[in-house]
Design an enzyme around this catalytic site. Sequence first.
Site, PDB file in Angstrom:
ATOM      1  CB  SER A  72      -0.915  -0.056   1.235  1.00 19.05           C
ATOM      2  OG  SER A  72      -1.669   1.122   1.376  1.00 19.05           O
ATOM      3  CE1 TYR A  90      -0.141   5.339  -5.176  1.00 15.31           C
ATOM      4  CE2 TYR A  90       0.154   6.817  -3.304  1.00 15.31           C
ATOM      5  CZ  TYR A  90       0.551   5.698  -4.026  1.00 15.31           C
ATOM      6  OH  TYR A  90       1.610   4.949  -3.593  1.00 15.31           O
ATOM      7  CE  LYS A 144      -0.289   2.012  -3.896  1.00 14.41           C
ATOM      8  NZ  LYS A 144       0.293   0.693  -4.191  1.00 14.41           N
TER       9      LYS A 144
HETATM   10  N1  LIG Z   1       8.310   4.902  -4.568  1.00 20.22           N
HETATM   11  C1  LIG Z   1       7.501   5.412  -3.653  1.00 20.22           C
HETATM   12  O1  LIG Z   1       7.682   6.553  -3.205  1.00 20.22           O
HETATM   13  C2  LIG Z   1       6.371   4.618  -3.110  1.00 20.22           C
HETATM   14  C3  LIG Z   1       5.837   3.539  -3.789  1.00 20.22           C
HETATM   15  N2  LIG Z   1       4.770   2.862  -3.260  1.00 20.22           N
HETATM   16  C4  LIG Z   1       4.189   1.732  -3.977  1.00 20.22           C
HETATM   17  O2  LIG Z   1       5.173   0.730  -4.134  1.00 20.22           O
HETATM   18  C5  LIG Z   1       4.963   0.036  -5.347  1.00 20.22           C
HETATM   19  C6  LIG Z   1       6.234   0.042  -6.171  1.00 20.22           C
HETATM   20  O3  LIG Z   1       6.588   1.363  -6.431  1.00 20.22           O
HETATM   21  P1  LIG Z   1       7.979   1.769  -7.124  1.00 20.22           P
HETATM   22  O4  LIG Z   1       8.989   0.749  -6.821  1.00 20.22           O
HETATM   23  O5  LIG Z   1       8.204   3.178  -6.782  1.00 20.22           O
HETATM   24  O6  LIG Z   1       7.517   1.705  -8.658  1.00 20.22           O
HETATM   25  P2  LIG Z   1       8.326   1.592 -10.036  1.00 20.22           P
HETATM   26  O7  LIG Z   1       7.575   2.443 -10.993  1.00 20.22           O
HETATM   27  O8  LIG Z   1       9.775   1.839  -9.864  1.00 20.22           O
HETATM   28  O9  LIG Z   1       8.072   0.070 -10.425  1.00 20.22           O
HETATM   29  C7  LIG Z   1       6.781  -0.353 -10.695  1.00 20.22           C
HETATM   30  C8  LIG Z   1       6.799  -1.789 -11.121  1.00 20.22           C
HETATM   31  O10 LIG Z   1       5.466  -2.236 -11.334  1.00 20.22           O
HETATM   32  C9  LIG Z   1       5.312  -2.675 -12.680  1.00 20.22           C
HETATM   33  N3  LIG Z   1       3.963  -2.355 -13.116  1.00 20.22           N
HETATM   34  C10 LIG Z   1       3.377  -1.139 -13.148  1.00 20.22           C
HETATM   35  N4  LIG Z   1       2.139  -1.229 -13.626  1.00 20.22           N
HETATM   36  C11 LIG Z   1       1.913  -2.532 -13.894  1.00 20.22           C
HETATM   37  C12 LIG Z   1       0.821  -3.255 -14.425  1.00 20.22           C
HETATM   38  N5  LIG Z   1      -0.319  -2.661 -14.778  1.00 20.22           N
HETATM   39  N6  LIG Z   1       0.935  -4.597 -14.560  1.00 20.22           N
HETATM   40  C13 LIG Z   1       2.078  -5.227 -14.225  1.00 20.22           C
HETATM   41  N7  LIG Z   1       3.144  -4.581 -13.731  1.00 20.22           N
HETATM   42  C14 LIG Z   1       3.070  -3.257 -13.573  1.00 20.22           C
HETATM   43  C15 LIG Z   1       6.406  -1.941 -13.447  1.00 20.22           C
HETATM   44  O11 LIG Z   1       6.803  -2.585 -14.638  1.00 20.22           O
HETATM   45  P3  LIG Z   1       6.114  -2.254 -16.076  1.00 20.22           P
HETATM   46  O12 LIG Z   1       5.944  -0.770 -16.145  1.00 20.22           O
HETATM   47  O13 LIG Z   1       7.059  -2.812 -17.084  1.00 20.22           O
HETATM   48  O14 LIG Z   1       4.814  -2.977 -16.057  1.00 20.22           O
HETATM   49  C16 LIG Z   1       7.529  -2.001 -12.427  1.00 20.22           C
HETATM   50  O15 LIG Z   1       8.123  -3.272 -12.419  1.00 20.22           O
HETATM   51  C17 LIG Z   1       3.769   0.708  -6.028  1.00 20.22           C
HETATM   52  O16 LIG Z   1       2.612  -0.011  -5.735  1.00 20.22           O
HETATM   53  C18 LIG Z   1       3.741   2.077  -5.384  1.00 20.22           C
HETATM   54  O17 LIG Z   1       2.452   2.642  -5.388  1.00 20.22           O
HETATM   55  C19 LIG Z   1       4.219   3.200  -2.068  1.00 20.22           C
HETATM   56  C20 LIG Z   1       4.720   4.250  -1.359  1.00 20.22           C
HETATM   57  C21 LIG Z   1       5.824   5.035  -1.817  1.00 20.22           C
HETATM   58  C1  LIG Z   2       1.400  10.552  14.589  1.00 19.80           C
HETATM   59  C2  LIG Z   2       1.192  11.039  13.281  1.00 19.80           C
HETATM   60  C3  LIG Z   2       2.378  11.020  12.423  1.00 19.80           C
HETATM   61  C4  LIG Z   2       2.066  11.675  11.173  1.00 19.80           C
HETATM   62  C5  LIG Z   2       3.126  11.581  10.174  1.00 19.80           C
HETATM   63  C6  LIG Z   2       2.573  12.096   8.914  1.00 19.80           C
HETATM   64  C7  LIG Z   2       3.442  11.885   7.747  1.00 19.80           C
HETATM   65  C8  LIG Z   2       2.567  11.844   6.546  1.00 19.80           C
HETATM   66  C9  LIG Z   2       3.322  11.837   5.333  1.00 19.80           C
HETATM   67  C10 LIG Z   2       2.589  11.217   4.191  1.00 19.80           C
HETATM   68  C11 LIG Z   2       3.552  10.475   3.365  1.00 19.80           C
HETATM   69  C12 LIG Z   2       2.965  10.021   2.112  1.00 19.80           C
HETATM   70  C13 LIG Z   2       4.018   9.328   1.284  1.00 19.80           C
HETATM   71  C14 LIG Z   2       3.413   8.776   0.063  1.00 19.80           C
HETATM   72  C15 LIG Z   2       4.424   8.045  -0.749  1.00 19.80           C
HETATM   73  C16 LIG Z   2       3.810   7.509  -1.968  1.00 19.80           C
HETATM   74  O1  LIG Z   2       2.964   6.660  -1.915  1.00 19.80           O
HETATM   75  C17 LIG Z   2       4.198   8.083  -3.240  1.00 19.80           C
HETATM   76  N1  LIG Z   2       5.572   8.372  -3.326  1.00 19.80           N
HETATM   77  C18 LIG Z   2       3.739   7.187  -4.330  1.00 19.80           C
HETATM   78  O2  LIG Z   2       4.706   6.457  -4.967  1.00 19.80           O
END
Ligand SMILES: NC(=O)C1=CN([C@@H]2O[C@H](COP(=O)(O)OP(=O)(O)OC[C@H]3O[C@@H](n4cnc5c(N)ncnc54)[C@H](OP(=O)(O)O)[C@@H]3O)[C@@H](O)[C@H]2O)C=CC1
Ligand SMILES: CCCCCCCCCCCCCCCC(=O)[C@@H](N)CO
Length: 297
Positions: free
Chosen positions: A140, A154, A158
Amino acid sequence: MITGGSSGIGLSVAHDVARRGASVTLVARNVSRLEKAQREVELTMSKLSTDGKVQFFSSDISGSVKNITEMVKNAEASQGPVYMLINCAGFARAQKFEDLSPDLMKQMLEVNFTGPMVLTQEVVRGMKVQQEGGVVVFVSSQAGLLGLYGFSAYSASKAAIVRAAEALHMELKPHNISVTVCYPPDTDTPGFVEENQTKPIETKLISEAAGLFKPEEVAKKLVDDSLCGAWSSTVGLEGFMLTTLCTGMGPITDAASFMAQVFLSGLFRSVSAFYLWSFTRIVEREHKKRLENKKSE
Ligand SMILES: NC(=O)C1=CN([C@@H]2O[C@H](COP(=O)(O)OP(=O)(O)OC[C@H]3O[C@@H](n4cnc5c(N)ncnc54)[C@H](OP(=O)(O)O)[C@@H]3O)[C@@H](O)[C@H]2O)C=CC1
Ligand SMILES: CCCCCCCCCCCCCCCC(=O)[C@@H](N)CO
């Protein structure tokens, strides 16, 4: 089986479980990125001389159910039943609510929610029939625990997966299959670089409150926590405070987290007031700046 295993957090998870001796199935769409990831993970395996194997499938997790079913069948046929499913594929686009297109809303829900649900259904069927247990992980986001500026769709996508995971946790317990939800903060991945290109400044500044982490760190914690059967996994102090405060009626999986929830929720709710106040200030300040810019134009 790791969806999103060709990049970012998913790829780091692949390296991590490979080091622990697992065979890996990577699922994503782009074949050349999958091939590159396969070579890299194989290299990790060869250095440690584990006897794991790496296979990949190019598949859109938000695509047709028939394709997903077939992909899982093929993966099981060549590597045996899936012991651990890590639903990491997903994406984020930040946009002010009124600028968000309905198509993008649907796409985020399909990739971040419906896709993982359908795939998990298929894999869990195999887990129940073919083996004694298993581990299911949903990635998530901290933005799934609170809604924040720019992340209306988004955050909802999530958060939806968290409620589904709670239900699943209850359903799968008798089958010895554990469910873990991972809540990453901003993590330095290719996906993060891409989302930053169109992110409103407010979203950037608010998210920064929880810090920026390396995918390896998020991945290691995810694997450690899920192998212990922990309900939630996160990194950093804000991550700890948020998951503790927002646990609601979530399952109780270990004494330490439960004690923290019982004794620290009140305190963390007070702490949240300071964060919320600073977020409101960010939004007001940027709003004023925009008005002034408009005037001077
Ligand atoms: N990086 C961040 O700041 C954060 C990320 N997340 C979550 O973590 C997860 C990974 O993120 P992150 O590592 O940054 O992402 P990346 O974009 O670096 O990687 C995403 C991966 O998912 C694959 N992908 C995307 N869409 C699809 C699809 N429809 N079907 C199959 N594969 C798919 C991509 O490959 P391809 O495009 O080739 O399909 C790739 O391998 C996500 O769910 C994101 O929401 C959560 C919080 C913070
Ligand atoms: C006791 C209370 C503590 C509160 C702390 C609050 C901090 C909140 C920050 C929100 C962070 C959101 C990151 C999203 C990352 C993400 O999903 C994207 N980068 C998508 O890839």
